[in-house]
Design a protein around this motif. Sequence first.
Motif: not given
Length: 280
Positions: A238-244
């Motif tokens: 998986d990947e995530m952009f601009n995460p909190t």
Amino acid sequence: MTTAVTIPRHEGTGGRTAVAARARQVVKAYGSGETRVVALDHVDVDIARGQFTAIMGPSGSGKSTLMHCLAGLDTVTSGEIYVDDTEITKLKDKKLTQLRRDRIGFIFQAFNLLPTLDALENITLPMDIAGRKPDAQWLNRVVETVGLAGRLKHRPTQLSGGQQQRVAVARALAARPEIIFGDEPTGNLDSRAGAEVLGFLRKSVDELGQTIVMVTHDPVAASYADRVLYLADGRIVDEMFNPTADQVLDRMLRFSGAVTSVADAAGPQAPNFDARGRTS
């Protein structure tokens, strides 16, 4: 059983790659036969230039192995690793050592400072060893970016842990590497000092155009990144952009639920995770 995801490839303009480093079908295995362990399982990934990428995953997922292979600190069993347009998997030891020295920066949990040298001497040491003169203007900008202007004549024993890690960050930045790799760079720091160092890393990306890849288990640390890659069983899942931080923690907990289901089916050998994404 985990399923790898397809990570998009970033193309540059005018023929120039927008990728600082990339892996193509990378396998890293240890042992052979029944004892063979696959740490990386046909990994494809691009590391975007001028961005901050965090790599996360449980213990044994392959996150540190991936970083070490991308950085040329470890060899691959098969596949290709590139830094910019240079395939480092084909380089002889001498050329690989030169590439790491001239084009790659490193920040680790241990600050790795020489106690007999002051902060400035520690910062410029790699360039001194390579016989290169620091760019004074760039060096001043780096020192200001990491907030060390008033500490350059202090030796490591006269600096706090956070200040020592700032020296390590400045040392990595000073040679203007194409990419910096950090292996849990705030792992030995308290939360306040860790936040300071992460802030300086973020600032180096935003203001100095640096490319940073950081392995971490901490959702708060990952929240400083532009992009988070999640590894499990040697694959990017998986990947995530601009995460909190909350989003990262939630994603790790979702993985925890999936792994717990596998653990119920497979027995006690499957890993369990705590709320911060670490194995228990």
